[in-house]
Each structure stands twice: as structure tokens, then as C-alpha cells.
Design an enzyme around this catalytic site. Structure first.
Site, short mmCIF file in Angstrom:
data_model
loop_
_atom_site.label_atom_id
_atom_site.label_comp_id
_atom_site.label_asym_id
_atom_site.label_seq_id
_atom_site.Cartn_x
_atom_site.Cartn_y
_atom_site.Cartn_z
CB VAL A 11 63.73 21.23 127.27
CG1 VAL A 11 64.31 20.21 126.30
CG2 VAL A 11 62.24 21.40 127.02
CD GLU A 149 61.68 16.27 125.95
OE1 GLU A 149 62.84 15.85 125.78
OE2 GLU A 149 60.75 15.57 126.38
CD GLU A 153 56.78 24.10 132.07
OE1 GLU A 153 56.26 24.73 132.99
OE2 GLU A 153 57.28 24.63 131.08
N GLY A 251 37.99 24.97 130.22
CA GLY A 251 38.46 25.74 131.36
C GLY A 251 38.68 27.19 130.99
N GLY A 255 47.34 27.60 128.59
CA GLY A 255 48.42 28.58 128.78
C GLY A 255 49.75 27.88 128.78
CB CYS A 258 54.92 24.79 124.96
SG CYS A 258 56.63 24.85 125.50
CE LYS A 261 57.79 28.17 122.76
NZ LYS A 261 58.28 27.33 121.71
P1 NAD Z 1 63.75 27.80 129.43
O1 NAD Z 1 63.50 29.22 129.18
O2 NAD Z 1 63.22 27.15 130.68
O3 NAD Z 1 65.32 27.51 129.42
C1 NAD Z 1 66.19 27.95 128.42
C2 NAD Z 1 67.58 28.13 129.05
O4 NAD Z 1 68.51 28.37 128.01
C3 NAD Z 1 67.68 29.30 130.02
O5 NAD Z 1 68.16 28.86 131.27
C4 NAD Z 1 68.68 30.26 129.32
O6 NAD Z 1 69.49 30.98 130.23
C5 NAD Z 1 69.50 29.28 128.51
N1 NAD Z 1 70.23 29.87 127.38
C6 NAD Z 1 69.80 30.84 126.51
N2 NAD Z 1 70.77 31.09 125.61
C7 NAD Z 1 71.81 30.27 125.90
C8 NAD Z 1 73.09 30.06 125.32
N3 NAD Z 1 73.49 30.73 124.25
N4 NAD Z 1 73.91 29.15 125.90
C9 NAD Z 1 73.53 28.46 126.99
N5 NAD Z 1 72.33 28.62 127.58
C10 NAD Z 1 71.48 29.50 127.03
O7 NAD Z 1 63.21 27.01 128.15
P2 NAD Z 1 62.44 25.62 128.09
O8 NAD Z 1 61.07 25.77 128.64
O9 NAD Z 1 63.33 24.55 128.61
O10 NAD Z 1 62.27 25.46 126.50
C11 NAD Z 1 63.39 25.22 125.67
C12 NAD Z 1 62.89 24.80 124.29
O11 NAD Z 1 62.20 23.55 124.37
C13 NAD Z 1 61.87 25.76 123.64
O12 NAD Z 1 62.07 25.72 122.25
C14 NAD Z 1 60.53 25.14 123.99
O13 NAD Z 1 59.53 25.48 123.06
C15 NAD Z 1 60.85 23.66 123.92
N6 NAD Z 1 60.03 22.80 124.78
C16 NAD Z 1 59.71 23.20 126.05
C17 NAD Z 1 58.97 22.34 126.87
C18 NAD Z 1 58.54 22.76 128.26
O14 NAD Z 1 57.70 22.06 128.84
N7 NAD Z 1 59.02 23.84 128.83
C19 NAD Z 1 58.61 21.07 126.40
C20 NAD Z 1 58.99 20.70 125.10
C21 NAD Z 1 59.72 21.57 124.30
C1 UGA Z 2 52.66 20.93 126.42
C2 UGA Z 2 52.52 19.56 125.74
O1 UGA Z 2 51.53 18.80 126.42
C3 UGA Z 2 53.84 18.79 125.78
O2 UGA Z 2 53.72 17.54 125.11
C4 UGA Z 2 54.91 19.64 125.09
O3 UGA Z 2 56.16 19.00 125.15
C5 UGA Z 2 54.99 20.99 125.78
O4 UGA Z 2 53.69 21.65 125.76
C6 UGA Z 2 55.94 21.90 125.08
O5 UGA Z 2 56.13 21.81 123.89
O6 UGA Z 2 56.50 22.69 125.80
P1 UGA Z 2 52.75 21.82 128.93
O7 UGA Z 2 52.82 23.18 128.34
O8 UGA Z 2 53.69 21.45 130.02
O9 UGA Z 2 52.99 20.71 127.78
O10 UGA Z 2 51.30 21.63 129.50
P2 UGA Z 2 49.98 20.79 129.19
O11 UGA Z 2 49.79 19.79 130.26
O12 UGA Z 2 49.92 20.29 127.81
O13 UGA Z 2 48.87 21.93 129.39
C7 UGA Z 2 48.86 23.10 128.61
C8 UGA Z 2 47.69 23.98 128.96
O14 UGA Z 2 46.47 23.39 128.51
C9 UGA Z 2 47.51 24.22 130.47
O15 UGA Z 2 47.19 25.58 130.67
C10 UGA Z 2 46.34 23.33 130.84
O16 UGA Z 2 45.61 23.81 131.94
C11 UGA Z 2 45.51 23.40 129.56
N1 UGA Z 2 44.60 22.23 129.37
C12 UGA Z 2 45.11 20.98 129.20
C13 UGA Z 2 43.23 22.45 129.31
O17 UGA Z 2 42.74 23.59 129.46
N2 UGA Z 2 42.40 21.38 129.10
C14 UGA Z 2 42.87 20.11 128.93
O18 UGA Z 2 42.05 19.18 128.72
C15 UGA Z 2 44.26 19.90 128.98
#
Ligand code: NAD
Ligand code: UGA
Length: 434
Positions: A11, A149, A153, A251, A255, A258, A261
């Protein structure tokens, strides 16, 4: 504007490169010094299409700076985005350790009015705890906003350039105006609300997506019992515009870092607000059952009826796909890990191949073999199991596959192959719900 983004993960890096691309001056901080040193050279710590190009361009054009120092960036910034991880604790609740420490460090370094905007997914009602931390350390005026956000991914850059909505949760008119201005070049509906509603929108969205997937997986189980074809059923159901086709693909279960969790965290939070979210408990249970269902299919396709002991002892299994979905190397909460662990416990020998995550997987699953291409993975194996729907697996040369496999058996955990074509070529084909 000058902005600081805290957390250089999925993010944080996408947020930082997006706002740099839009012409802002952006600092991106992480506590991981090695990560920052690499990012300064344009090396991205994970695979995300186009992200490295965006980052390199903005570094070159001096719009994006990486640092491990809060004092170098926060005092110069009008907006600080918090993008650190909020991983699950054992009881499903979100672990807010990183969030609290990031907010504390930011608070110590504020200079002039600063808008602290939380992009991390945080439980409803935690704004008071954050406020208390900032109040303790801040020497200048600050306000809070919650702007969750929604990127996925694998398509993170295009999702953030073309968002469906931008949620701005704040009770400050000034904060609202600043965030509207910052996001002005982007399309998407603006949802202006209080912070709690913003946090709820995030959990509700991910939970609804998970609900659709578990509904599709339940339909698949019913199709297996009734002889219907789930591919046709979801095509028919999704054709209703009120329902839509997306997130209706059955499927091996959802997984990633997000959906699993956030479903658990939403259940835990609502319990604290005295609401038993039974629906989501069922969504989670259906998702967990997909793993044992796939293992049963593997057993059945091999003609193994014994359900006790090491009933897959010595069976050579090719696993195609390790990442939790295509176009990423992310293995966090990937269904492949659970499936492989069960198969190994039952005595199977695993050879896995993923186009992007073999190296990441080696750290999580050190005791299995890895192949560096699809055909090497299936060579001399008793069956092949598709776990991630990478496009190249859908294009597999089935005649070649038949010659390489010891037995012509396919278990397709993502329904990406044509069952008729596979069966006509002499394969035993098992999909999900068809
Ligand atoms: P991530 O684990 O990829 O990255 C988090 C980063 O924060 C790491 O690099 C870590 O070293 C750093 N960090 C931790 N503590 C810190 C601090 N005190 N100061 C500076 N850096 C620090 O996490 P992510 O997947 O980007 O997710 C971040 C948040 O956004 C989560 O709450 C997640 O649920 C949410 N989110 C994730 C996605 C996604 O697709 N991954 C999408 C939407 C929302
Ligand atoms: C998901 C949400 O789609 C995002 O909008 C959100 O920002 C993000 O979580 C988050 O909060 O981190 P992401 O985890 O990147 O995004 O992946 P998705 O494309 O949503 O897929 C999640 C899982 O569902 C994967 O394992 C995928 O294979 C599975 N999936 C998805 C299915 O099994 N069936 C479907 O029809 C769609």
C-alpha cells in the site's frame, strides 16, 4: 503538496508512487533499512506489475524520496499517510503495534499543521487511541482522517489510477478539502463521511467480496452433489446485473494478506460491539473447508479410499501455482501453503512450480522440491494439481502433459481447463463443482 508515506509495503509504495506521479513531492519511510537502501536504487521488494517503473521514474524526476528518518520528512509534510501492516493476532483481532509506533514517531516530528491520514485497515473506533498518542507528543496542530485503500495486488497501479471510490473519513472541513484537492486528478465517487464509517466501509467491502467467493464455493459443493455445472450456474447468476460476475469464481478458497484477515477481524470487532456476525463465521468456515475438499479430490482421483494414516505415502504430486493469486509473488495466507502442508503430512512428495513465487515459497516451504518450469514440475508425477490460475497454466499443452505425467490425472483447483477437452484426451479431470 509535500507528503510523507509511512510503510514501504504494497500500500505504501503504491500510494507513494501514485502521489509522486500526480506531481507531489513524496517521502516514503520504512523502518526496514535494507528495504529503503534497495528502494533508493529502484529495487522493489516484491513483484507488482509496473510498480518498479513508476518508482524509478519518480526517483529520477526527484519527486519520490526514500528514507528511514522521520525527522527528515515528516516536518516538511502537509499530509502524512500511515500505511503500515495491521496483521492478525491469534484471536483474529488486528495487531496494531506497527500502527501505534508509526503514529508515535510521526507525532514526535510534526511541524506546522499536519493531516495524519490512516490508509492501513484499522478496526472501528481506534481513532481515540491514535488521538491519545499524538496528543501526548505533538508540538503543533494536527488533524486525523481515515482514507482506506482498495487496491488489489497484481493490479495495484491500475486500481489506484482508476479507483471506483475514494473514501475520506474525517470530521474536519480543512482535512476534507486537502484530501479532495490531493485526489482531484483521479476518477471515482467521493465518499465523505466520519472516520468510523470509513473504517467500516473497508471491512464491509473485503467481507462482502469474501462472502461472494464463499457463496460460489458453496454453490460448487451443491453442484457436485446434484450433477450441475457451477461454471454455468455462476454465469447465469452473475448475468443478473444486480449480482454481477465478479468474485463468483469457486476455487481453493480466498487467500492473501487481506480477505482472510479482515473477515476474522470484522468478526472479532463486531463481537466487541455485541453483535455475533454469524454470516461471516459461515463465510470463514466454508473457506477453510476448501482445503480438505481439494485433498479429498486428490485422494479420490488416485482411487485412494483409505482416509486414515499416511494415505498419500510416496505419491508424487505436482503443484502448479503457489502465490495466493496470479500476477504477484505474495504468499501471505496462500491456500497453496495449507494444501501442501496437508499433503506432506499425508506422506505425499511435492514438486511445485510458480512463475513468480518459487523463491518466496522456498523460505515458507523449505521441505518440498521446486521446478523452474511447468513441464519439469509435472514430469514423472502421479498427478498435477492447479492451485493458482496463472494464464500460462490455462494454456498448457495437454498432449505433452499426458506424455510427461506417470498417470493422466488433473485436479484443477481453479477451473481453468476445459473438462471436456481434458477428458477427450484421456485425462481423469476433477474441477471444483463440475
Ligand atoms: P506490508 O506488510 O506489505 O508493508 C508494511 C510496511 O510497513 C513494511 O515494509 C514494514 O517494514 C513497515 N513498517 C512497520 N512499522 C513501521 C514503522 N513504525 N515505521 C515505518 N515503517 C513501518 O503491508 P501492506 O500489505 O502494504 O498493508 C498495509 C495495510 O494496508 C494493512 O492494514 C492492510 O490490511 C492494508 N491494505 C493492504 C492491501 C494489499 O493489497 N496488500 C490493500 C488494501 C489495504
Ligand atoms: C483484496 C480486495 O480485492 C482489495 O479491494 C483490497 O484492497 C485488498 O484485498 C486488501 O484490503 O488488501 P487482494 O487480496 O489483492 O485484494 O486479492 P483479490 O483479487 O481480492 O483476491 C483475494 C483472494 O480471493 C485470492 O486468493 C483469489 O484467488 C480469491 N478469489 C477471488 C476467488 O477465489 N474467487 C474469485 O471469484 C475472486
Amino acid at each position: 503538496m509535500t507528503i510523507t508515506v509511512i510503510g514501504a509495503g504494497y500500500v505504501g509504495l503504491v500510494t507513494a508512487s501514485l502521489f509522486a506521479e500526480l506531481g507531489n513531492k513524496v517521502y516514503c519511510i520504512d523502518i526496514d533499512k535494507a528495504r529503503i537502501a534497495n528502494l533508493k536504487k529502484g529495487i522493489v521488494p516484491f513483484y507488482e506489475p509496473s510498480l518498479a517503473e513508476y518508482i524509478s521514474r519518480s526517483i529520477k524526476e526527484k519527486r519520490l524520496f526514500f528514507t528511514d528518518s522521520y525527522s527528515q520528512s515528516v516536518p516538511k509534510s502537509q499530509i502524512v499517510f500511515i500505511c503500515v501492516g495491521t496483521p492478525p493476532k491469534n484471536n483474529g483481532e488486528a495487531d496494531l503495534t506497527y500502527l501505534f509506533s508509526a503514529v508515535e514517531e510521526a507525532a514526535k516530528n510534526l511541524k506546522g499543521y499536519t493531516l495524519i491520514t490512516i490508509k492501513s485497515t484499522i478496526p472501528i473506533g481506534f481513532e481515540h487511541d491514535l488521538e491519545a498518542i499524538v496528543k501526548k507528543y505533538a508540538k503543533s496542530k494536527y488533524e486525523f482522517a481515515s482514507s482506506p485503500e482498495f487496491l488489489r495486488e497484481g493490479t495495484a497501479i491500475s486500481d489506484s489510477l482508476h479507483p471506483d471510490r475514494i473514501v475520506i473519513g474525517t470530521n474536519s472541513k480543512k482535512a476534507e478539502k486537502m484530501l479532495l484537492e490531493l485526489h482531484a486528478p483521479l476518477p471515482g465517487e467521493r465518499i465523505i463521511c466520519d472516520t468510523r464509517s470509513a473504517q467500516l466501509i473497508k471491512y464491509a467491502s473485503n467481507s462482502f467480496l469474501a462472502t461472494k467467493i464463499s457463496f460460489a464455493n458453496a454453490l460448487a459443493a451443491i453442484c457436485e452433489k446434484t450433477g450441475a455445472d457451477v461454471a454455468k450456474v455462476v454465469q447465469g447468476v452473475g448475468a443478473d446485473k444486480r449480482i454481477g460476475h465478479s468474485y463468483l469464481y469457486p476455487g481453493v478458497g480466498y487467500g492473501g494478506s487481506c480477505l482472510p484477515k479482515d473477515v476474522l477481524a470484522f468478526i472479532a470487532q463486531t463481537r466487541n460491539f455485541d453483535y455475533d456476525f454469524e454470516l461471516l463465521r459461515a463465510v470463514d468456515a466454508i473457506n477453510n473447508a476448501q482445503v480438505s475438499s481439494l485433498v479429498n479430490k486428490i485422494r479420490k482421483s488416485l482411487g485412494i479410499t483409505d482416509k486414515t494414516g499416511k494415505n498419500l505415502e510416496g505419491v508424487e504430486v505436482a503443484i502448479l501455482g503457489l502465490a495466493f493469486k496470479p500476477n504477484t509473488d505474495d504468499m501471505r495466507d496462500a491456500p497453496s501453503v495449507k494444501i501442501i502442508n496437508v499433503l506432506v503430512d499425508l506422506g505425499a512428495n511435492i514438486t511445485a512450480y510458480d512463475p513468480k513465487s518459487n523463491e518466496v515459497a522456498k523460505k515458507i516451504l523449505p521441505n518440498i522440491k521446486y521446478a523452474n518450469d511447468l513441464y519439469k514440475a509435472i514430469n514423472e508425477k502421479d498427478l498435477m494439481v492447479i492451485v493458482t490460475e496463472w494464464p500460462q497454466f490455462a494454456e498448457i499443452d495437454l498432449e505433452k502433459a499426458k506424455k510427461l505425467l506417470k498417470k493422466p490425472i488433473i485436479v484443477d483447483g481453479r477451473n481453468i481447463l476445459d473438462p471436456k477437452k481434458a477428458r477427450d484426451l484421456g485425462f481423469s479431470y476433477t474441477g471444483i463443482g463440475r
